[in-house]
Every structure is written in structure tokens, then in C-alpha cells.
Design a protein around this motif. Structure first.
Motif, PDB file in Angstrom:
ATOM      1  N   ASN A 180       0.839  -1.193   0.000  1.00 61.77           N
ATOM      2  CA  ASN A 180       0.000   0.000   0.000  1.00 61.77           C
ATOM      3  C   ASN A 180       0.875   1.244   0.000  1.00 61.77           C
ATOM      4  N   SER A 181       0.534   2.215  -0.828  1.00 62.44           N
ATOM      5  CA  SER A 181       1.206   3.515  -0.851  1.00 62.44           C
ATOM      6  C   SER A 181       0.194   4.564  -0.433  1.00 62.44           C
ATOM      7  N   VAL A 182       0.577   5.378   0.551  1.00 65.27           N
ATOM      8  CA  VAL A 182      -0.322   6.406   1.070  1.00 65.27           C
ATOM      9  C   VAL A 182       0.375   7.754   0.911  1.00 65.27           C
ATOM     10  N   HIS A 183      -0.310   8.673   0.242  1.00 68.71           N
ATOM     11  CA  HIS A 183       0.237  10.005  -0.017  1.00 68.71           C
ATOM     12  C   HIS A 183      -0.420  11.021   0.909  1.00 68.71           C
ATOM     13  N   GLU A 184       0.390  11.896   1.465  1.00 71.87           N
ATOM     14  CA  GLU A 184      -0.103  12.995   2.293  1.00 71.87           C
ATOM     15  C   GLU A 184      -0.242  14.185   1.361  1.00 71.87           C
ATOM     16  N   PRO A 185      -1.456  14.670   1.099  1.00 73.68           N
ATOM     17  CA  PRO A 185      -1.665  15.638   0.024  1.00 73.68           C
ATOM     18  C   PRO A 185      -1.123  17.045   0.282  1.00 73.68           C
ATOM     19  N   ILE A 186      -1.044  17.485   1.512  1.00 75.96           N
ATOM     20  CA  ILE A 186      -0.622  18.860   1.774  1.00 75.96           C
ATOM     21  C   ILE A 186       0.899  18.997   1.740  1.00 75.96           C
ATOM     22  N   ARG A 187       1.599  18.082   2.390  1.00 67.53           N
ATOM     23  CA  ARG A 187       3.061  18.165   2.467  1.00 67.53           C
ATOM     24  C   ARG A 187       3.755  17.281   1.426  1.00 67.53           C
ATOM     25  N   ASP A 188       2.963  16.579   0.624  1.00 66.96           N
ATOM     26  CA  ASP A 188       3.471  15.731  -0.452  1.00 66.96           C
ATOM     27  C   ASP A 188       4.406  14.627   0.055  1.00 66.96           C
ATOM     28  N   GLY A 189       4.069  14.038   1.212  1.00 64.34           N
ATOM     29  CA  GLY A 189       4.829  12.913   1.735  1.00 64.34           C
ATOM     30  C   GLY A 189       4.195  11.600   1.322  1.00 64.34           C
ATOM     31  N   GLU A 190       4.941  10.524   1.465  1.00 65.34           N
ATOM     32  CA  GLU A 190       4.425   9.201   1.124  1.00 65.34           C
ATOM     33  C   GLU A 190       5.005   8.159   2.071  1.00 65.34           C
ATOM     34  N   ILE A 191       4.152   7.225   2.487  1.00 66.88           N
ATOM     35  CA  ILE A 191       4.636   6.020   3.163  1.00 66.88           C
ATOM     36  C   ILE A 191       4.119   4.827   2.380  1.00 66.88           C
ATOM     37  N   GLN A 192       4.843   3.735   2.503  1.00 69.54           N
ATOM     38  CA  GLN A 192       4.400   2.458   1.948  1.00 69.54           C
ATOM     39  C   GLN A 192       4.400   1.452   3.086  1.00 69.54           C
ATOM     40  N   TYR A 193       3.457   0.516   3.016  1.00 69.90           N
ATOM     41  CA  TYR A 193       3.431  -0.525   4.039  1.00 69.90           C
ATOM     42  C   TYR A 193       2.790  -1.787   3.492  1.00 69.90           C
ATOM     43  N   TRP A 194       3.116  -2.889   4.151  1.00 76.69           N
ATOM     44  CA  TRP A 194       2.443  -4.159   3.937  1.00 76.69           C
ATOM     45  C   TRP A 194       2.476  -4.907   5.272  1.00 76.69           C
ATOM     46  N   CYS A 195       1.490  -5.773   5.480  1.00 74.23           N
ATOM     47  CA  CYS A 195       1.354  -6.444   6.772  1.00 74.23           C
ATOM     48  C   CYS A 195       1.218  -7.954   6.604  1.00 74.23           C
ATOM     49  N   GLU A 196       1.644  -8.646   7.637  1.00 70.06           N
ATOM     50  CA  GLU A 196       1.547 -10.103   7.689  1.00 70.06           C
ATOM     51  C   GLU A 196       1.267 -10.526   9.130  1.00 70.06           C
ATOM     52  N   LEU A 197       0.745 -11.723   9.268  1.00 71.17           N
ATOM     53  CA  LEU A 197       0.594 -12.327  10.591  1.00 71.17           C
ATOM     54  C   LEU A 197       1.763 -13.256  10.823  1.00 71.17           C
ATOM     55  N   SER A 198       2.281 -13.240  12.033  1.00 68.95           N
ATOM     56  CA  SER A 198       3.419 -14.083  12.363  1.00 68.95           C
ATOM     57  C   SER A 198       3.090 -14.907  13.592  1.00 68.95           C
ATOM     58  N   PRO A 199       3.311 -16.215  13.533  1.00 70.14           N
ATOM     59  CA  PRO A 199       3.071 -17.017  14.728  1.00 70.14           C
ATOM     60  C   PRO A 199       4.134 -16.694  15.783  1.00 70.14           C
ATOM     61  N   VAL A 200       3.692 -16.563  17.018  1.00 70.36           N
ATOM     62  CA  VAL A 200       4.592 -16.263  18.122  1.00 70.36           C
ATOM     63  C   VAL A 200       4.260 -17.219  19.244  1.00 70.36           C
ATOM     64  N   GLU A 201       5.263 -17.867  19.768  1.00 65.00           N
ATOM     65  CA  GLU A 201       5.089 -18.782  20.890  1.00 65.00           C
ATOM     66  C   GLU A 201       4.601 -17.972  22.082  1.00 65.00           C
ATOM     67  N   LYS A 202       3.523 -18.421  22.724  1.00 63.15           N
ATOM     68  CA  LYS A 202       3.029 -17.716  23.902  1.00 63.15           C
ATOM     69  C   LYS A 202       4.098 -17.709  24.976  1.00 63.15           C
TER      70      LYS A 202
END
Length: 146
Positions: A121-143
Motif C-alpha cells: 500500500n502507498s499512502v500520499h499525504e496531500p498537503i506536504r506531499d509525503g508518502e509512506i508504503q506498508y504491507w502487513c503479515e501475521l506471524s506465529p509467536v510462541e506464547k
């Protein structure tokens, strides 16, 4: 003379053992954590979110000086089970929501995806013309692990 156990008493005892076995497996099983790979200004950070029972207590995290990132991982109750990602723009008059992504939990797993269940995903900030990109996953974690 040996005493006979009634079928009803036997079923009750068997269901108690089954419930105990299920609870033991759940305690020894794996939990999941939500990992989001966030890139801003050429730097990638991996943010973690643990499961929550209420979305109202989840804080936002600052990404650079213009973005706020919020990850809500609510696996229970089943009818409300979702993963939500929010991106806000930090403005002079307060945060403004500029992006929201909602996935059911558990999310569908795309075949052979390099960018988890969310895709890139790319997200643009319209006023300051910034951008972040992200992606997410689930990860198994031992309790019990940090």
C-alpha cells in the motif's frame, strides 16, 4: 459386584476430558502477532501489534513528522474479528484520517505474495506531499515469548 457407569455419566466425563484437552492445547499453542513493514524516507521499520479485545485503547505511532500509523488486531469475538490499519496526517488542527484498510480475521492468504495479506500500500499525504508504503503479515509467536 462392580458398579456400572450410566451412559449419561460416561458422556459427561468424556466431554470434561475433551474440554480439558482442548484447553491444554490452546495454552501450549501459538498466538499470532501482526507485523507491518512501514517504509518512509527510505527507511523501513517493522511495527508489531498484539491482539486486543477492544480497538479503543490502541495508540497511534508516529512515522516521520507527518504521519501517524495505527494497527488494530482484534481476533475476538468472532463476529467482530478484524485487522484494521489507519494512516493519519498530522495537521496543525489535529490528525486527519487519510487511509483506512480493513481485513477480516483470519485474512485470506494470497498465494505466493511478497507483501503479506494486505499487498503493498502507498499512502500520499496531500498537503506536504509525503508518502509512506506498508504491507502487513501475521506471524506465529510462541506464547510467553517477548
Amino acid at each position: 459386584m462392580p458398579r456400572r457407569t450410566s451412559p449419561h455419566a460416561f458422556r459427561r466425563l468424556a466431554s470434561r476430558y475433551l474440554l480439558a484437552a482442548i484447553l491444554l492445547l490452546a495454552l501450549r499453542g501459538h498466538a499470532e502477532t501482526l507485523l507491518c513493514h512501514v517504509t518512509y524516507g527510505g527507511e523501513t521499520r517493522i511495527l508489531q501489534a498484539q491482539p486486543v479485545s477492544s480497538p479503543y485503547t490502541v495508540p497511534v505511532r508516529a512515522i516521520g513528522s507527518y504521519f501517524l500509523f495505527r494497527m488494530v488486531f482484534q481476533p475476538e469475538p468472532r463476529d467482530l474479528a478484524t485487522i484494521k490499519i489507519y494512516v493519519f496526517s498530522e495537521r496543525d488542527d489535529g490528525p486527519a484520517l487519510i487511509h483506512q484498510l480493513t481485513h477480516p480475521y483470519p485474512p485470506p492468504t494470497p498465494p505466493r505474495s511478497s507483501y503479506g495479506f494486505t499487498g503493498l500500500n502507498s499512502v500520499h499525504e496531500p498537503i506536504r506531499d509525503g508518502e509512506i508504503q506498508y504491507w502487513c503479515e501475521l506471524s506465529p509467536v510462541e506464547k510467553g515469548t517477548p
